[in-house]
Design an enzyme around this catalytic site. Structure first.
Site, PDB file in Angstrom:
ATOM      1  N   HIS A  32       4.745 -12.464   2.223  1.00 19.35           N
ATOM      2  CA  HIS A  32       3.751 -12.879   3.218  1.00 19.35           C
ATOM      3  C   HIS A  32       4.408 -13.362   4.508  1.00 19.35           C
ATOM      4  CE1 HIS A  32      -0.340 -12.568   1.666  1.00 19.35           C
ATOM      5  NE2 HIS A  32       0.113 -12.865   0.469  1.00 19.35           N
ATOM      6  N   SER A  65      -5.189  15.218  -5.310  1.00 17.76           N
ATOM      7  CA  SER A  65      -4.226  14.365  -6.000  1.00 17.76           C
ATOM      8  C   SER A  65      -4.350  14.570  -7.502  1.00 17.76           C
ATOM      9  CB  SER A  65      -4.497  12.892  -5.671  1.00 17.76           C
ATOM     10  OG  SER A  65      -3.851  12.060  -6.615  1.00 17.76           O
ATOM     11  N   GLY A 116      -2.379   0.196  -7.390  1.00 18.34           N
ATOM     12  CA  GLY A 116      -2.974  -1.137  -7.344  1.00 18.34           C
ATOM     13  C   GLY A 116      -2.256  -2.180  -8.181  1.00 18.34           C
ATOM     14  N   SER A 121       1.772   1.640  -4.142  1.00 23.12           N
ATOM     15  CA  SER A 121       1.511   3.075  -4.270  1.00 23.12           C
ATOM     16  C   SER A 121       0.937   3.612  -2.966  1.00 23.12           C
ATOM     17  CB  SER A 121       0.532   3.338  -5.409  1.00 23.12           C
ATOM     18  OG  SER A 121      -0.761   2.859  -5.106  1.00 23.12           O
ATOM     19  N   SER A 122       0.273   2.744  -2.196  1.00 26.63           N
ATOM     20  CA  SER A 122      -0.302   3.217  -0.921  1.00 26.63           C
ATOM     21  C   SER A 122       0.805   3.597   0.056  1.00 26.63           C
ATOM     22  CB  SER A 122      -1.250   2.182  -0.320  1.00 26.63           C
ATOM     23  OG  SER A 122      -0.598   0.966  -0.059  1.00 26.63           O
ATOM     24  N   GLU A 154      -2.290   2.907   7.857  1.00 24.49           N
ATOM     25  CA  GLU A 154      -2.951   1.987   6.915  1.00 24.49           C
ATOM     26  C   GLU A 154      -3.781   0.937   7.674  1.00 24.49           C
ATOM     27  OE1 GLU A 154      -0.922   1.197   3.307  1.00 24.49           O
ATOM     28  OE2 GLU A 154      -2.258  -0.435   2.750  1.00 24.49           O
ATOM     29  N   ASP A 166       6.355  -2.525   3.460  1.00 20.24           N
ATOM     30  CA  ASP A 166       6.249  -1.544   2.375  1.00 20.24           C
ATOM     31  C   ASP A 166       6.692  -0.158   2.832  1.00 20.24           C
ATOM     32  OD1 ASP A 166       5.117  -3.715   1.185  1.00 20.24           O
ATOM     33  OD2 ASP A 166       3.095  -2.869   1.037  1.00 20.24           O
TER      34      ASP A 166
HETATM   35  P1  ADP Z   1      -0.926  -0.694  -4.072  1.00 19.20           P
HETATM   36  O1  ADP Z   1      -0.422  -0.186  -2.782  1.00 19.20           O
HETATM   37  O2  ADP Z   1      -0.439  -2.062  -4.402  1.00 19.20           O
HETATM   38  O3  ADP Z   1      -0.667   0.245  -5.230  1.00 19.20           O
HETATM   39  P2  ADP Z   1      -3.430  -0.378  -2.715  1.00 19.20           P
HETATM   40  O4  ADP Z   1      -4.805  -0.810  -3.043  1.00 19.20           O
HETATM   41  O5  ADP Z   1      -2.830  -0.780  -1.427  1.00 19.20           O
HETATM   42  O6  ADP Z   1      -2.504  -0.828  -3.951  1.00 19.20           O
HETATM   43  O7  ADP Z   1      -3.343   1.199  -2.760  1.00 19.20           O
HETATM   44  C1  ADP Z   1      -3.838   1.899  -3.871  1.00 19.20           C
HETATM   45  C2  ADP Z   1      -4.721   3.035  -3.388  1.00 19.20           C
HETATM   46  O8  ADP Z   1      -3.898   4.047  -2.773  1.00 19.20           O
HETATM   47  C3  ADP Z   1      -5.412   3.725  -4.528  1.00 19.20           C
HETATM   48  O9  ADP Z   1      -6.614   3.059  -4.876  1.00 19.20           O
HETATM   49  C4  ADP Z   1      -5.678   5.094  -3.915  1.00 19.20           C
HETATM   50  O10 ADP Z   1      -6.781   5.049  -3.045  1.00 19.20           O
HETATM   51  C5  ADP Z   1      -4.445   5.322  -3.073  1.00 19.20           C
HETATM   52  N1  ADP Z   1      -3.408   6.058  -3.827  1.00 19.20           N
HETATM   53  C6  ADP Z   1      -2.145   5.663  -4.103  1.00 19.20           C
HETATM   54  N2  ADP Z   1      -1.475   6.589  -4.811  1.00 19.20           N
HETATM   55  C7  ADP Z   1      -2.330   7.613  -5.000  1.00 19.20           C
HETATM   56  C8  ADP Z   1      -2.253   8.879  -5.665  1.00 19.20           C
HETATM   57  N3  ADP Z   1      -1.153   9.265  -6.311  1.00 19.20           N
HETATM   58  N4  ADP Z   1      -3.350   9.663  -5.624  1.00 19.20           N
HETATM   59  C9  ADP Z   1      -4.461   9.282  -4.992  1.00 19.20           C
HETATM   60  N5  ADP Z   1      -4.592   8.112  -4.355  1.00 19.20           N
HETATM   61  C10 ADP Z   1      -3.559   7.280  -4.347  1.00 19.20           C
HETATM   62 MG    MG Z   2      -0.848  -1.049  -0.873  1.00 14.32          MG
END
Ligand code: ADP
Ligand code: MG
Length: 377
Positions: A32, A65, A116, A121-122, A154, A166
């Protein structure tokens, strides 16, 4: 043939032109404070998101995806515009929008970064798309430029006010290192982070908790830091020492003060952690992780019962240090722990979660891995 090439072919009737991968990340310390011009010390995990892409001769974007049942999402290039619904595809569309892609494309995504879980993952998705697009269209953008572009995607397209960390680490990481990133100017230094030879491991505990506060809580904390900066008349929380900040406590309301206090102390902890790593002092690193957790829990108040239970149980099992990671209110915690204690620690956390009636946690371990890269097709 690569699995993604085969899947791309099955879906779009031809092979991809470029394939790229980008990893998720764990932030060792420096939580943060990316949006306060601070230092952060993330490393890339071995799990990546892979993106395959090919140009079309018209203006249609087709995107799918594997994690979303490969339903194809279609949109005309001219329709790309921020804040359109909740579709997962907006993370990829935002990158096409920011990079100014000017012909249609077909895109297939296959992600192994858990969605999530606080492992970003985003960013993995955005950075894999950006790396693939940069290569396919020969844009020649540098890694810091791609980091800014994916952050903008983002922020301005998806509508999540995330910092730059990130995306930076997903793009720039080196194997065996953590990335000391100065979020003020995006300069970075690779800091050796070789825990395996020490008999240590970094256990990642996904609490599977997702508390509602996530969105509002993040924006509110960020606003508090901005308020502290404005009321103290400084340019950023980076430009004030812990001692000076504490001396000016009376100029701020209590909540604003304590939130900013987390930021200024966390910035110092990151630099101390770099010193600890450079001198292979993992006991010290563990102490700093613990201090970071207490600051996030008590001062910044972004932890939650699940994260606290994971951290406390890991410490009771002999971890050198443990803390929540990511935005908070759920997601993951990390524990620096001896490899031969990992199994026992996982068992104890699983048991403690069951007793507390929490959802069962998931565990990952990862060595520091490589950043985004194009994969030979
Ligand atoms: P984090 O980044 O911590 O994993 P976020 O809520 O920021 O969580 O991002 C997750 C979102 O990113 C998922 O809900 C989806 O919308 C998108 N996302 C990430 N990876 C994929 C994937 N492989 N396929 C489709 N959507 C994805
Ligand atoms: Mg994220």
């Amino acid at each position: 043939m690569l699995e993604i090439s085969k899947r791309f072919h099955d879906l779009f009737g031809r092979g991809p032109e470029v394939i790229a991968a980008a990893p998720g990340r764990v932030n060792l310390i420096g939580e943060h404070i990316d949006y306060s011009d601070g230092f952060v010390l993330p490393f890339a995990i071995s799990d990546t998101t892979v993106v395959a892409i090919a140009k079309r001769s018209d203006n249609l974007i087709r995107i799918a995806s594997v994690q979303k049942r490969t339903d194809i999402m279609e949109m005309q290039l001219g329709e790309l515009a921020p804040y359109q619904g909740e579709s997962w595809a907006r993370y990829a569309l935002g990158v096409l929008w920011v990079l100014g892609v000017d012909t249609g494309v077909e895109v297939l995504i296959n992600g192994r970064v858990p969605l999530g879980a606080g492992l970003s993952s985003s960013a993995a998705l955005e950075c894999a798309v950006a790396t693939a697009v940069n290569h396919l269209f020969e844009m020649g953008k540098s890694l810091p430029e791609l980091a800014r572009a994916t952050q903008k995607a983002e922020n301005d397209y998806v509508g999540v006010p995330c910092g730059i960390m990130d995306q930076s680490v997903s793009l720039m990481a080196h194997p065996g290192s953590a990335l000391l990133l100065d979020c003020r100017d995006l300069t970075s230094e690779h800091i050796p982070f070789l825990i395996a030879p020490q008999g240590l491991e970094l256990l990642i505990i996904d609490t599977q908790a997702h508390h509602k506060l996530v969105d509002g809580g993040y924006a509110e904390r960020r606003a508090s830091c901005e308020k502290a900066v404005a009321e103290l008349g400084i340019t950023s929380l980076r430009n004030i020492s812990v001692a000076e900040y504490a001396a000016r406590q009376s100029e701020l309301d209590p909540v604003t003060y304590i939130r900013g206090f987390h930021a200024v102390t966390e910035m110092k902890r990151v630099l101390d952690a770099v010193e600890a790593l450079k001198s292979n002092n993992f006991t010290r690193l563990g102490e700093l992780l613990n201090q970071s957790h207490r600051s996030l829990r008590d001062d910044y108040t972004v932890s939650c019962p699940e994260l606290n239970l994971a951290v406390d149980t890991a410490l009771a099992q002999g971890a050198l240090g443990a803390r929540m990671v990511g935005g908070g209110f759920g997601g993951s915690a990390i524990a620096l722990i001896r490899t031969d204690h990992v199994k026992r620690c996982q068992g104890a956390i699983t048991k403690a979660f069951a007793e507390a009636n929490f959802k069962a946690p998931r565990f990952f371990t990862s060595l520091p891995s490589a950043g985004a890269h194009v994969i030979p097709n």
